[in-house]
Design an enzyme around this catalytic site. Sequence first.
Site, mmCIF file in Angstrom:
data_model
loop_
_atom_site.group_PDB
_atom_site.id
_atom_site.type_symbol
_atom_site.label_atom_id
_atom_site.label_comp_id
_atom_site.label_asym_id
_atom_site.label_seq_id
_atom_site.Cartn_x
_atom_site.Cartn_y
_atom_site.Cartn_z
ATOM 1 N N SER A 45 -12.904 -79.555 5.337
ATOM 2 C CA SER A 45 -12.678 -80.895 4.819
ATOM 3 C C SER A 45 -12.876 -81.975 5.880
ATOM 4 O O SER A 45 -13.985 -82.205 6.344
ATOM 5 C CB SER A 45 -11.272 -80.950 4.207
ATOM 6 O OG SER A 45 -11.087 -82.094 3.428
ATOM 7 N N LYS A 65 -15.877 -77.113 2.473
ATOM 8 C CA LYS A 65 -15.211 -77.956 1.474
ATOM 9 C C LYS A 65 -15.785 -79.366 1.554
ATOM 10 O O LYS A 65 -15.517 -80.109 2.476
ATOM 11 C CB LYS A 65 -13.699 -78.003 1.720
ATOM 12 C CG LYS A 65 -12.955 -78.891 0.720
ATOM 13 C CD LYS A 65 -11.471 -78.946 1.046
ATOM 14 C CE LYS A 65 -10.733 -79.882 0.096
ATOM 15 N NZ LYS A 65 -11.108 -81.295 0.282
ATOM 16 N N ASP A 104 -24.675 -85.090 13.594
ATOM 17 C CA ASP A 104 -25.780 -85.883 13.037
ATOM 18 C C ASP A 104 -26.174 -87.041 13.939
ATOM 19 O O ASP A 104 -27.355 -87.397 14.031
ATOM 20 C CB ASP A 104 -25.412 -86.400 11.647
ATOM 21 C CG ASP A 104 -25.349 -85.293 10.610
ATOM 22 O OD1 ASP A 104 -25.868 -84.198 10.895
ATOM 23 O OD2 ASP A 104 -24.767 -85.511 9.535
#
Length: 738
Positions: free
Chosen positions: A505, A530, A516
Amino acid sequence: MNRPQTKLKNLVFALSFSLMTGCVYADKAVDVDSIHNPQASSVVLTKADAKSIENNSTGKNQDFPPLKPEINFARASVIVANVLTRFEYDKRPLDVKMGHEVYDAYFKALDPQKMFFTSQDLEYFKPGQSLINRLLLEGDLRFAFDVYSRYREVADKRYKYAIGLLDKPFDFTVQEEFNVDRRKTAQWPKTDDEANDLWRRRVKNDFLRLKLANMDDDKIRETLRKRYTNNRNQIVRMKSEDVAEMFLNAYTDSTDPHTSYYSPTSAKNFDVQLSLSVEGIGAVLQKRDEYGQIREVVAGGPAARGGQLQPGDRIVAVGQGENGPMEDVVDLRLDDIVKKIRGKRGSVVRIEVIPADGGLDGKHRTIRIVREKVTMEDQAARSKIYETNVDNVKRKIGIITVPSFYEDFEGRSKGISDYKSVTRDVNKILEDYHKQNVEAVVLDLRGNGGGSLNEAANLSGLFLGHHQNVVQVRSADGSVSNVDSQVEKIWDKPVVVIVNRISASASEIFAAAIQDYGRGLVVGDPTWGKGTVQTFRPLSDFLKKPEAGESLGALKWTIQKFFRVNGSSTQVKGVTPDIQFPSGFDPKELGESSYDNAMPWTKIEKAEYKPAGWLSTQLKELASKHEKRVKASDSWQLMTDETDYALKLSQRKTYSLNLKQRENERKKMNETYQDFEKRRKALGESDLATFKLDDGLAMGEGNLKEELEDEKKRKENLDTIAKESANIAADLVSLQQK
C-alpha cells in the site's frame, strides 16, 4: 434452525450520497465528506421492526454467553450492503451469487482448517445459502448467529475431546501423518468420527513437537491442556458484537480483499494503530494461560514512570477510580481486560497483579495509575547510523526503520502543532543526519503494511521536493487526479529503500515514487501488490439522526485505485526492486496475487514528472558491485542459506506422527541449525537466526524474558540485509561524486 421471515420495513437509503475527496488515505480517510440529498431519507430501522430478530437469544451451556442479533447489527448490515453496492470502486451486486460466496467465506473464516464442522453441518445450513443476500440487505443476521451457535457447540466438543486424549498414551510407532495446512485441498470431515480422527492426529502432532523439544510428558500434558482450554474459551466466549463482525466481514471480504467492517471495539483499535496513540496506562498486554499478562511497558507512559508495573506481571483484577470495586479479570478475553484498563485521560485505574518475580503463589500487589494519552514510540520510525567500509572508504550511512505510515488524524484535524506523523519523525531524523554529516540514507520498509496516503506523499516530498506528483488516483467514474507532496525537500543525498513481500500500500507508493523519479534505488524482494485506496467512515455518519453516543462500528471500503506516476498500477504486480535479495516469503501464500477476487493490474497515461537520468545509467554497475561483494561475503551466504532453508520448511504441509522418523528429521534439522550457529559464531555476527528449531510452543507459552531480549536485539542490531543496503548506498555516494 430458525428461518428468517421478518422483513425490516421503512428502509430508504440516501441514494444521492456522494464523496468529496480532499486528501484520500490508504486504509483511512478523514478528508472525505458525506453529503446527503436533503430530499432523501437515511436508513430508518425501528426497534419494533427488529423485535423478532433481537429476541433470538441463544446459549444453552452455562459457560456460553447469550448471543443475539441486536438492532444495531441490523442497522450496520443494511448500511454496509447499501454502501458497497453503490459506492465501492468495483461494485458488485448483492445477488444470490454473492450470497453463496458470503456463505463459503463465513464457514472458512470460522473453520479455515476444516477441523470443527462436518459436511453434515454444512448440508444442514445449506438452505440458507440462497437467502444470505436478502438477509444482509434486510439486516437479518439470525442465520449468522445460528451458524455460530452450532460452531461453538462443536468447538466445545472438539476441544473437550482433545483434552480427554491427553489422559491416554499415544502410540508413536504407527506410520501415519498429519496435514498441518488443510485450507485449500482438504475436504470437510463427513462425520464426527472423521473429525475426531483429525483431532487425534492434531493432538498427537502437538505432543510430538513438544516432546522433540525435550519437554517431559507431564509438562507436555499440562501445556496442551491449558492451550486447548484457552483456545476453546476464546471461541465459546465470543460476544454478539464479534459474531456480527465476523459475518459482515465474510461479506466485505467477498467484495474486495481490503474492504472491512469494524465493530465499535475494533474501530477504536484501528484508530490506535494508525495514530500510534491511545488514552490508557502505556502497557502492551498478551494472554498467558488464564491471565492477561504485561508484555511490555511503554517508555515514557504513566505505567513506566511509576515503575511498579513490570513485564511478566499477571493481571488479576481491575478497579475504576479511587474507590471503585475491583473486578476479577482472570479468564476473561484479552479484549475485555484491555477495555477495562483503557479510559479517559486524567482518570484513575487500579490494577491488581501477581508480580512476575514471585511466581503464581506470589503476593498480589495493587497499582494505582492515572491514565494519559500514550504515544507508542516503539512503533514509530527509528534510526541508526552505520559506518560502511566499501573500497577502503569509510562513510556514514543513516538507516531509518519505518514500521508504518502512521498519522494522528484527530490531532491534525484539530490543528495540534505537534501531532504524531511518520513524515514529522523522519524529518527530525534527517535534520540530525545533516548535523552528523551522514552521506546517504537507507529507508527500511520491510514488513510495513501501509497507512496514510497523505503520509506516503509527504514522506516522498522530503526526498523529491514540494508539489511533486507522487501518485495518480483513479475513481470509479474513471476520473484521475494527482496526489502531490506538501512538504519541502530536506534530503538531496543518495537514497536506498528496502522492501519485502509484506511491504504494501503506502509503502509501495513511496518506493515506486523514489524509483520512478530515479531518486534512489529500491532493493529487496517484490512487494505485496496492493494498489487500491480505502476510505474509513463510522456507520453512524449514514444515519440522519443518530442517537447520542450511538456506535454502529465503521466501514473501510475501496473507493479508488492508485497508479504510479509512470502510469503503471502496483496492483497485483507490486514494486519490483532494482536489485533483488533472497526472499523468505512464498508468493503463492502471501501477496495480492494470492486473493481469488483481487482487482487486475491495469495501466493509465503517465503523469507529469521529471525523472533524474543519471541513476538508470549506473544501475548495471551498482548491481555488479553488489553481486561481487555478496559472492565474497560469508555473512550474506549464511543469510541466504538460512532463508532458503526456513522457506523450504515453511512450505511443508504434511508431517509423520512416527516418533522414530520425527527424531531422525529433528536430528538433521539440529545439525543444520548447529552448522548455521557455528558459521555465525566464526563470523562474530550479531544477527539473530533466521531459522530456529521448532520449540512446539504457541504465543504466550514461551519464556517472556527471552522473547523480549530477542525483540530488543532485533531493534538494536542491523541485520545482513540492512548492512548490505548501506553498502549499496555507499556505492551510490561514490558514483554520484564521480
